[in-house]
Design a protein around this motif. Sequence first.
Motif, PDB file in Angstrom:
ATOM      1  N   ASP A  61       0.775  -1.250   0.000  1.00  0.00           N
ATOM      2  CA  ASP A  61       0.000   0.000   0.000  1.00  0.00           C
ATOM      3  C   ASP A  61       0.805   1.299   0.000  1.00  0.00           C
ATOM      4  OD1 ASP A  61      -2.150  -1.681   0.030  1.00  0.00           O
ATOM      5  OD2 ASP A  61      -2.928  -1.052   1.976  1.00  0.00           O
ATOM      6  N   GLN A 114      -4.751   2.216  -8.359  1.00  0.00           N
ATOM      7  CA  GLN A 114      -5.774   2.503  -7.358  1.00  0.00           C
ATOM      8  C   GLN A 114      -5.998   1.257  -6.518  1.00  0.00           C
ATOM      9  OE1 GLN A 114      -7.104   5.421  -6.939  1.00  0.00           O
ATOM     10  NE2 GLN A 114      -6.608   6.478  -8.852  1.00  0.00           N
ATOM     11  N   HIS A 115      -6.333   1.412  -5.274  1.00  0.00           N
ATOM     12  CA  HIS A 115      -6.597   0.270  -4.404  1.00  0.00           C
ATOM     13  C   HIS A 115      -8.085  -0.053  -4.446  1.00  0.00           C
ATOM     14  CE1 HIS A 115      -6.590  -2.318  -0.833  1.00  0.00           C
ATOM     15  NE2 HIS A 115      -5.265  -2.373  -0.968  1.00  0.00           N
ATOM     16  N   ARG A 116      -8.492  -0.713  -5.552  1.00  0.00           N
ATOM     17  CA  ARG A 116      -9.893  -1.077  -5.734  1.00  0.00           C
ATOM     18  C   ARG A 116      -9.997  -2.557  -6.046  1.00  0.00           C
ATOM     19  NH1 ARG A 116     -12.367   2.632 -10.237  1.00  0.00           N
ATOM     20  NH2 ARG A 116     -14.114   1.224  -9.822  1.00  0.00           N
ATOM     21  N   CYS A 117     -11.030  -3.209  -5.503  1.00  0.00           N
ATOM     22  CA  CYS A 117     -11.217  -4.639  -5.747  1.00  0.00           C
ATOM     23  C   CYS A 117     -11.428  -4.894  -7.234  1.00  0.00           C
ATOM     24  CB  CYS A 117     -12.424  -5.149  -4.954  1.00  0.00           C
ATOM     25  SG  CYS A 117     -12.708  -6.924  -5.156  1.00  0.00           S
ATOM     26  N   ARG A 121     -14.318  -4.369 -11.453  1.00  0.00           N
ATOM     27  CA  ARG A 121     -13.756  -3.617 -12.573  1.00  0.00           C
ATOM     28  C   ARG A 121     -13.761  -4.469 -13.839  1.00  0.00           C
ATOM     29  NH1 ARG A 121      -8.666  -0.092 -10.711  1.00  0.00           N
ATOM     30  NH2 ARG A 121      -9.713   1.341 -12.118  1.00  0.00           N
ATOM     31  N   ASP A 129      -5.113  -0.300 -15.084  1.00  0.00           N
ATOM     32  CA  ASP A 129      -4.643  -0.022 -13.727  1.00  0.00           C
ATOM     33  C   ASP A 129      -3.271  -0.652 -13.478  1.00  0.00           C
ATOM     34  OD1 ASP A 129      -5.649   0.851 -10.816  1.00  0.00           O
ATOM     35  OD2 ASP A 129      -4.596  -1.060 -10.646  1.00  0.00           O
ATOM     36  N   TYR A 152      -6.416  -6.386  -1.887  1.00  0.00           N
ATOM     37  CA  TYR A 152      -7.178  -7.371  -1.124  1.00  0.00           C
ATOM     38  C   TYR A 152      -6.810  -8.817  -1.470  1.00  0.00           C
ATOM     39  CZ  TYR A 152      -9.956  -3.148  -0.601  1.00  0.00           C
ATOM     40  OH  TYR A 152     -10.360  -1.859  -0.372  1.00  0.00           O
ATOM     41  N   THR A 211      -5.240   2.675   3.345  1.00  0.00           N
ATOM     42  CA  THR A 211      -6.465   1.930   3.034  1.00  0.00           C
ATOM     43  C   THR A 211      -6.960   1.187   4.270  1.00  0.00           C
ATOM     44  OG1 THR A 211      -5.302  -0.073   2.338  1.00  0.00           O
ATOM     45  CG2 THR A 211      -5.687   1.609   0.655  1.00  0.00           C
TER      46      THR A 211
END
Length: 252
Positions: A61, A114-117, A121, A129, A152, A211
């Motif tokens: 992170d 980006q820290h997105r699951c 997406r 990404d 994650y 996060t």
Amino acid sequence: MSNLIDPVAKALAVSGVLAAGSLAVAHAAPALSALNAVRPWLTPELCGYGDTDHVALTFDDGPDPASTPHFLAELDRAGVRATFFLLGRMLVRDPGLGRELVAAGHEIAVHGYQHRCLLARTPSAVRDDIARARDVIADLTGTQPAWYRPPYGVLTAGALATARELGLTPVLWSTWGRDWTATATPDSVHRTVTRRLAGGGTVLLHDTDCTAAPGSWRSALGALPRLVDTCRARGLRLGPLREHRATAVAPA
């Protein structure tokens, strides 16, 4: 004609739903590897297993100017190097800190931009990404990353294909500290990590709370000296993934 068209249209509609369902399953199936209980059996190659006298130390992170320098100082005191999975959006805020990681002998890897699951997406967004993060990390640190870990720990088929295309090896972990929670303490992090710690394993910690619960990084930092001592007391070398020679075979 209507008697013929109606069943054909219905069949096509059903096949379309089934196809969409099959695609969704194929897209999401690799996400099962995020489950600690099944990963060693389902996808052992993602556990980060390596030489049985070595433990890979990894952080996710960062880099974060509020916390990462504290980890750098503690690792320097211990004479230990680690692998840092960087977020592109964090690195662009402080590229000098990324270069400092490299200068100190640590390994740089990709955690995404980006820290997105990834499950939420599209494959094209996932590819963009990962590629964007890889390019930012290479440009700003002068180092070509070799590893990829998704936010994650949740992989998708598109993420695996993109990693392969970009020359990145996906890797998760074999033990973690649950150091992102508001209730985590140095004692709880050390206890949780060492519960499943074994030679050849990969440890997941976090060098930032960007996060996670505010201030949670202090639990990982506080656990770090004890973790180093525990590994050394067990005769285990502690270092980055590049020294780990990860294989798909779990330690006995």
